[in-house]
Design a protein around this motif. Structure first.
Motif, PDB file in Angstrom:
ATOM      1  N   THR A  10       0.848  -1.187   0.000  1.00  0.00           N
ATOM      2  CA  THR A  10       0.000   0.000   0.000  1.00  0.00           C
ATOM      3  C   THR A  10       0.890   1.245   0.000  1.00  0.00           C
ATOM      4  N   ASN A  29       0.731   5.724   0.485  1.00  0.00           N
ATOM      5  CA  ASN A  29       0.010   6.945   0.850  1.00  0.00           C
ATOM      6  C   ASN A  29       0.979   8.121   0.695  1.00  0.00           C
ATOM      7  N   ASP A  52       1.385   5.090  -7.231  1.00  0.00           N
ATOM      8  CA  ASP A  52       0.493   6.209  -6.937  1.00  0.00           C
ATOM      9  C   ASP A  52       1.217   7.489  -7.345  1.00  0.00           C
ATOM     10  N   THR A  53       0.480   8.417  -7.949  1.00  0.00           N
ATOM     11  CA  THR A  53       1.075   9.630  -8.500  1.00  0.00           C
ATOM     12  C   THR A  53       0.574  10.862  -7.764  1.00  0.00           C
TER      13      THR A  53
END
Length: 296
Positions: free
Chosen positions: A133, A135, A200-201
């Motif tokens: 994951t 964040n 994730d960008t």
């Protein structure tokens, strides 16, 4: 009454436990008939399949001196899979498997120069997770050049790194990257483990003081809401004003034609949250970006 069904070469091919029910013509187990002292392995199991691994175990006949395990995608043809040599009645850990994929596995015993038939195929499916994951977040730590601290906040990963719109690549969860060109930019956090890869960008706008509109100024700065953008240019031309957050979200935008000389445009951000914003001015002769600080 309990009993064992024993093959012609002394192998127990089926067992009936004392006290268990048994009726006439009842099929209480199945086995592969043998015409050789080298019996077909039994009890083949594939346990604990992870994303890329699984454990295979089996029981060999009393004459077995070793075993061969063959595995491949479900439905594969014997002889076209991957083989592993092992001890009789052994356990083999299969590695390098593909996550979320079904496989068949079969086992054959070796008995002093002869081989048994292959066991019935056992099917298992590798896991497809958990994936890592992410964040990600970032903080601007200095200007000229714009230098930004990035943190992926990855969890469950084997590796983690960053790829940036300026072509730079860095490994690690927390990195710092400098940007030397104005305009929209992005950073991609990438994490991987045995189960796969996730990305994730984060998007942002780089604002540097440049030389295209050297007279550009903002006043008052800091401001409580209203401020004026002012600059001089030599030719009549179209001008575009944009006010954006540090992450690239547009707060205000205006396009108009401006005559040669001094250009002034007033904006009101009194209903916009306090913070640091970028004021972009684009003309046919150049582009410039300045920071405006909005206070309450």
């Amino acid at each position: 009454m309990g009993f064992d069904l024993v093959g012609p070469f002394g192998d127990t091919v089926s067992t009936h436990t004392a006290g268990a029910s048994l009726m006439a013509f009842q099929v209480f187990n199945t086995f592969v008939a043998q015409c050789s002292a080298c019996g077909v392995p039994s009890g083949v199991t594939a346990t604990a399949p992870a994303c890329t691994t699984a454990t295979v175990s089996w029981s060999s006949g009393s004459q077995a001196t070793g075993s061969t395990v063959e595995y491949g995608p479900a439905g594969f043809t014997q002889g076209q899979g991957t083989t592993v040599s092992a001890a009789a009645s052994g356990t083999v850990n299969l590695t390098g498997l593909t996550p979320g994929t079904s496989y068949d596995v079969i086992v054959q015993d070796m008995c002093n120069g002869t081989t048994s038939g292959w066991s019935t195929a056992v099917t298992f499916t590798t896991a497809s997770g958990p994936l890592p994951t992410l964040n990600p977040n970032f903080t601007v730590i200095s200007m000229n050049p714009v230098t930004i601290s990035f943190t992926a906040n990855a969890s469950g990963q084997d590796t983690v790194g960053w790829a940036f719109s300026n072509g730079a690549i860095q490994g690690g969860d927390a990195v710092t990257q400098a940007f030397s060109s104005n305009g929209p930019a992005f950073a991609v956090a990438v994490a991987a483990n045995a189960c796969g890869i996730v990305a994730d960008t984060v998007y942002f706008t780089v604002g540097l003081d440049d030389l295209n509109l050297t007279s550009l100024r903002l006043f008052p700065n800091p401001t409580a809401g209203q401020f004026t953008v002012e600059f001089s240019h030599l030719d009549a031309e179209d001008v575009e004003f944009r006010i954006v957050t540090l992450t690239g979200a547009v707060v205000a935008q205006l396009s108009r034609h401006a005559d040669a000389g001094t250009v002034r445009e007033t904006f009101d951000l009194s209903k916009t949250p306090a913070g640091v914003y970028l004021v972009e001015v684009q003309t046919t002769s150049g582009r410039s970006v300045r920071r405006i600080v909005l206070e309450r």
